[in-house]
Design a protein around this motif. Structure first.
Motif, PDB file in Angstrom:
ATOM      1  N   LEU A  13      41.769  40.820  54.631  1.00  6.44           N
ATOM      2  CA  LEU A  13      42.296  40.204  53.194  1.00  6.44           C
ATOM      3  C   LEU A  13      42.722  41.447  52.235  1.00  6.44           C
ATOM      4  CD1 LEU A  13      43.345  37.855  51.755  1.00  6.44           C
ATOM      5  CD2 LEU A  13      41.043  37.633  50.755  1.00  6.44           C
ATOM      6  N   GLU A  14      41.862  42.252  52.154  1.00  6.10           N
ATOM      7  CA  GLU A  14      41.960  43.503  51.136  1.00  6.10           C
ATOM      8  C   GLU A  14      43.135  44.259  51.733  1.00  6.10           C
ATOM      9  OE1 GLU A  14      39.325  47.091  49.364  1.00  6.10           O
ATOM     10  OE2 GLU A  14      38.391  45.507  50.064  1.00  6.10           O
ATOM     11  N   GLY A  15      43.328  44.581  53.066  1.00  7.70           N
ATOM     12  CA  GLY A  15      44.708  45.227  53.203  1.00  7.70           C
ATOM     13  C   GLY A  15      45.542  44.606  52.964  1.00  7.70           C
ATOM     14  N   VAL A  16      45.940  43.268  53.178  1.00  3.96           N
ATOM     15  CA  VAL A  16      47.052  42.226  52.798  1.00  3.96           C
ATOM     16  C   VAL A  16      47.215  42.482  51.368  1.00  3.96           C
ATOM     17  CG1 VAL A  16      47.850  39.989  52.878  1.00  3.96           C
ATOM     18  CG2 VAL A  16      46.580  40.813  54.886  1.00  3.96           C
ATOM     19  N   MET A  17      46.065  42.029  50.512  1.00  2.00           N
ATOM     20  CA  MET A  17      46.337  42.303  49.067  1.00  2.00           C
ATOM     21  C   MET A  17      47.074  43.470  48.616  1.00  2.00           C
ATOM     22  SD  MET A  17      45.651  39.211  48.106  1.00  2.00           S
ATOM     23  CE  MET A  17      46.508  38.706  49.633  1.00  2.00           C
ATOM     24  N   MET A  58      41.098  49.340  63.231  1.00  2.00           N
ATOM     25  CA  MET A  58      40.503  48.473  62.001  1.00  2.00           C
ATOM     26  C   MET A  58      40.151  49.438  61.088  1.00  2.00           C
ATOM     27  SD  MET A  58      38.080  46.247  64.343  1.00  2.00           S
ATOM     28  CE  MET A  58      37.041  47.640  65.076  1.00  2.00           C
ATOM     29  N   ILE A  59      39.841  48.987  59.787  1.00  2.00           N
ATOM     30  CA  ILE A  59      39.733  49.520  58.474  1.00  2.00           C
ATOM     31  C   ILE A  59      38.016  49.418  58.505  1.00  2.00           C
ATOM     32  CG2 ILE A  59      40.038  49.940  56.119  1.00  2.00           C
ATOM     33  CD1 ILE A  59      42.851  48.338  56.699  1.00  2.00           C
ATOM     34  N   ASP A  60      37.315  50.505  58.025  1.00  2.00           N
ATOM     35  CA  ASP A  60      36.191  50.507  57.525  1.00  2.00           C
ATOM     36  C   ASP A  60      36.140  51.087  56.221  1.00  2.00           C
ATOM     37  OD1 ASP A  60      34.955  49.533  59.997  1.00  2.00           O
ATOM     38  OD2 ASP A  60      34.259  51.580  60.605  1.00  2.00           O
ATOM     39  N   TYR A  61      36.152  50.016  55.187  1.00  2.00           N
ATOM     40  CA  TYR A  61      36.257  50.752  53.684  1.00  2.00           C
ATOM     41  C   TYR A  61      35.380  51.481  53.252  1.00  2.00           C
ATOM     42  CZ  TYR A  61      40.754  48.165  52.933  1.00  2.00           C
ATOM     43  OH  TYR A  61      42.214  47.940  52.594  1.00  2.00           O
ATOM     44  N   LYS A  62      34.132  51.699  53.967  1.00  2.00           N
ATOM     45  CA  LYS A  62      33.239  52.409  53.462  1.00  2.00           C
ATOM     46  C   LYS A  62      33.718  53.732  53.335  1.00  2.00           C
ATOM     47  CE  LYS A  62      31.125  53.655  57.814  1.00  2.00           C
ATOM     48  NZ  LYS A  62      31.594  55.238  57.965  1.00  2.00           N
ATOM     49  N   ASP A  63      34.680  54.079  54.242  1.00  2.00           N
ATOM     50  CA  ASP A  63      35.100  55.682  54.208  1.00  2.00           C
ATOM     51  C   ASP A  63      36.335  55.726  53.187  1.00  2.00           C
ATOM     52  OD1 ASP A  63      33.543  55.961  56.501  1.00  2.00           O
ATOM     53  OD2 ASP A  63      35.036  55.363  57.940  1.00  2.00           O
ATOM     54  N   TRP A  64      36.581  54.842  52.502  1.00  2.00           N
ATOM     55  CA  TRP A  64      37.718  54.945  51.507  1.00  2.00           C
ATOM     56  C   TRP A  64      36.993  54.992  49.985  1.00  2.00           C
ATOM     57  CZ3 TRP A  64      43.195  53.492  52.316  1.00  2.00           C
ATOM     58  CH2 TRP A  64      43.438  53.445  53.773  1.00  2.00           C
ATOM     59  N   GLN A  65      35.920  54.990  49.933  1.00  2.00           N
ATOM     60  CA  GLN A  65      34.851  55.133  48.804  1.00  2.00           C
ATOM     61  C   GLN A  65      33.717  55.776  48.612  1.00  2.00           C
ATOM     62  OE1 GLN A  65      34.173  50.814  48.351  1.00  2.00           O
ATOM     63  NE2 GLN A  65      32.022  50.972  49.205  1.00  2.00           N
ATOM     64  N   ILE A  66      33.151  55.909  47.414  1.00  2.00           N
ATOM     65  CA  ILE A  66      31.816  56.977  47.144  1.00  2.00           C
ATOM     66  C   ILE A  66      30.598  56.090  47.874  1.00  2.00           C
ATOM     67  CG2 ILE A  66      30.355  57.749  45.459  1.00  2.00           C
ATOM     68  CD1 ILE A  66      32.872  57.577  43.638  1.00  2.00           C
ATOM     69  N   ALA A  67      30.495  54.682  47.410  1.00  2.00           N
ATOM     70  CA  ALA A  67      29.223  53.925  47.864  1.00  2.00           C
ATOM     71  C   ALA A  67      29.569  53.351  49.204  1.00  2.00           C
ATOM     72  CB  ALA A  67      29.202  52.665  46.856  1.00  2.00           C
ATOM     73  N   LEU A  68      28.472  52.913  49.955  1.00  2.00           N
ATOM     74  CA  LEU A  68      28.593  52.028  51.060  1.00  2.00           C
ATOM     75  C   LEU A  68      28.830  50.694  50.977  1.00  2.00           C
ATOM     76  CD1 LEU A  68      28.204  51.703  54.272  1.00  2.00           C
ATOM     77  CD2 LEU A  68      25.884  51.549  53.810  1.00  2.00           C
ATOM     78  N   THR A  69      28.011  49.966  50.129  1.00  2.00           N
ATOM     79  CA  THR A  69      28.306  48.716  49.631  1.00  2.00           C
ATOM     80  C   THR A  69      29.457  48.593  48.818  1.00  2.00           C
ATOM     81  OG1 THR A  69      26.436  48.662  48.223  1.00  2.00           O
ATOM     82  CG2 THR A  69      25.889  47.908  50.529  1.00  2.00           C
ATOM     83  N   ARG A  70      29.986  47.177  48.819  1.00  2.00           N
ATOM     84  CA  ARG A  70      31.131  46.833  47.953  1.00  2.00           C
ATOM     85  C   ARG A  70      31.094  45.317  47.890  1.00  2.00           C
ATOM     86  NH1 ARG A  70      35.995  46.746  50.431  1.00  2.00           N
ATOM     87  NH2 ARG A  70      36.875  48.323  49.085  1.00  2.00           N
ATOM     88  N   ARG A  71      32.064  45.048  46.761  1.00  2.00           N
ATOM     89  CA  ARG A  71      32.135  43.487  46.442  1.00  2.00           C
ATOM     90  C   ARG A  71      33.465  43.222  47.305  1.00  2.00           C
ATOM     91  NH1 ARG A  71      33.023  42.062  41.270  1.00  2.00           N
ATOM     92  NH2 ARG A  71      31.713  40.142  41.935  1.00  2.00           N
TER      93      ARG A  71
END
Length: 498
Positions: free
Chosen positions: A128-132, A355-368
């Motif tokens: 859903l994040e990718g679509v948004m 597939m997308i692993d969004y942990k690799d797109w940001q500083i933190a591991l966890t995310r909302r």
């Protein structure tokens, strides 16, 4: 009972569905009442330092309390001391939007409480994040190179600062591939004197020496935007000293005066010198969904990254920042670390499966699960509703600017940009050395009235008052009332000096 064993207590049921419904309803009713009464409060907080600490106990509670009592204390102790960002008379900083749909999206985000840091951890939240990101990118007129469908991609952060740090890290590591290990000490970051301070902070955090951050002066002659010549001169001077141009920030809607940098021209310059170009559209990016504003990012396809904050002017509750990049691999290679426990043995690595692993797109591991907020907002209001919200604020700003120009005691310092108006009180009989003091006094008495809240900026060493329109509940009557308030207080100041 053995000595030292604590007494047994009733087992808590913190997520009992029936209790959840009752207590959540109480919280929703509380917030609805707050918005209903919000104009009763002074816009800017009148709290004194330490006032809350004197009211609350020094010790944490030993036993739980009913939610009604807690909400009553929020009403008594917290609400009166807030600065009310959702007040229709809040004109400070830039808007921090809220909406019913944004609130519902936030409830879903918090209630579902998933963590889409890898695809397998929350597959559909990730998708859903990718679509948004593609939806909003298309609405803003971003070229295909920033969309997943065109080989780029986007991610939701909490703030621009996070997005900037990630792009700086990517730019740094890309440059280090062709430099020695001492290369970071030679890297230079460029921004204008109107760029947000987050770029200086970000550069410092990723290891760029503070002495290698260039603040390039702007002028009224170019509406306080960067010029290609000024950037080129700074870059050439650094190259002559053996330094390495790394990163250039272009802004669409600067914090101080709403200036717009020439994105396409700066993109050509950045490509020529091998710099990363980031376009910061934190505030004005929302306006790009209106076709009449999309010329502000002409040539953006030459940039490496773009960011905007839906929580500013897109009817999306805090926090939410969109970051797009043309080369996801450059970003993820700089930010990716995968411990064994995050390896997906059922599908294989994200790189192999797409597939997308969004942990690799940001500083933190966890995310909302921020994407669900955007989905609800976009579904509820649609592009038509979101554009209408932007345009009504712009029309209000146009009216305020014209009203100022009709009163010869005021001057508009820079032409209105989007929904931001920058002005000064300048009685004709006053000398230049007293005008700043008069404007400081005017701003203070307007804010002290509790009827409106604005802040200032400094432009060409002048103290300038900013009125930034964008609160969701602001109507034309609030703008008229604020202008009359400014006139009234200006008259009082003038009389005091007679």
């Amino acid at each position: 009972m053995a000595m030292g064993t604590p007494p047994l207590v009733d087992v808590l049921s913190p997520l009992d569905p029936e209790e959840f419904a009752v207590e959540s309803r109480a919280a929703v009713d509380f917030i609805a009442g707050y918005y209903r009464d919000i104009e009763k409060y002074p816009v800017r907080s009148e709290a004194e330092p330490g006032s809350l600490r004197r009211l609350l106990s020094d010790e944490p509670p030993e036993n739980g309390e009913p939610i009604d009592g807690i909400l009553a204390d929020v009403q008594q102790y917290i609400v009166p001391g807030l600065t009310h960002f959702q007040s229709p008379n809040f004109f400070a900083y830039y808007p921090f939007n809220a909406s019913t749909a944004g609130f519902v999206g936030e409830i879903l985000c918090a209630g579902l409480n998933v963590a889409p840091f890898t695809w397998v951890a929350s597959p559909l939240a990730t998708e859903l994040e990718g679509v948004m990101m593609d939806w909003i990118g298309k609405l803003m007129g971003l070229p295909d190179c920033f969309l997943f469908s065109g080989g780029g991609g986007g991610v939701l952060h909490g703030s621009t600062c996070e997005a900037v740090i990630c792009t700086l890290v990517a730019a740094r590591d890309r440059a280090l591939n062709r430099l020695t290990h001492e290369g970071i000490l030679k890297m230079v970051v460029y921004a204008s004197d109107q760029s947000h301070s987050t770029f200086q902070k970000g550069a410092k955090l990723v290891g760029i020496p503070p002495s290698n951050f260039r603040v390039i002066q702007t002028s009224a002659a170019f509406s306080y935007g960067l010029t290609v010549d000024s950037v080129r001169n700074a870059v050439e001077a650094d190259i002559a000293r053996g330094l390495v141009p790394l990163y250039l920030c272009a802004t669409v809607g600067t914090t101080g005066v709403g200036a717009v940098d020439p994105v396409g021209e700066l993109g050509e310059l950045a490509q020529h010198y091998g710099m990363w170009l980031h376009v910061d559209a934190a505030y004005a990016g929302s306006a790009l969904i209106c076709p009449e504003f999309q010329d502000c990012i002409q040539g953006v396809g030459l940039a490496d990254s773009v960011s905007m904050n839906p929580h500013k002017w897109f009817l999306t509750n805090m926090d939410c920042c969109c970051l797009w990049v043309t080369s996801p691999a450059v970003l993820t290679s700089a930010l990716s670390i995968t411990p064994e426990y995050l390896n997906d043995i059922s599908h294989g690595s994200a790189a192999k499966t797409g597939m997308i692993d969004y942990k690799d797109w940001q500083i933190a591991l966890t995310r909302r699960f921020r994407a669900i907020k955007l989905w609800v907002v976009l579904r509820r209001y649609g592009a038509v509703g979101l554009r209408a919200n932007i345009r009504r604020h712009v029309e209000m700003a146009k009216w305020f600017e014209l009203a100022l120009k009709a009163d010869d005691r005021f001057e508009v310092i820079v032409p209105r940009r989007f929904s931001l108006v920058c002005f000064r009180f300048r009685p004709r009989y006053e000398g230049d050395h007293t005008v700043d003091a008069l404007n400081r006094k005017l701003l203070n008495v307007v804010n002290a009235s509790g009827k409106a809240f604005m802040i200032h900026t400094i432009v060409d060493n002048k103290f300038v008052i900013r009125l930034a329109i964008g609160a969701t509940m602001t109507e034309m009557r609030h703008i008229r009332d604020t202008f009359e308030l400014v006139q009234e207080k200006a008259t009082e100041i003038g009389q005091d000096r007679d």
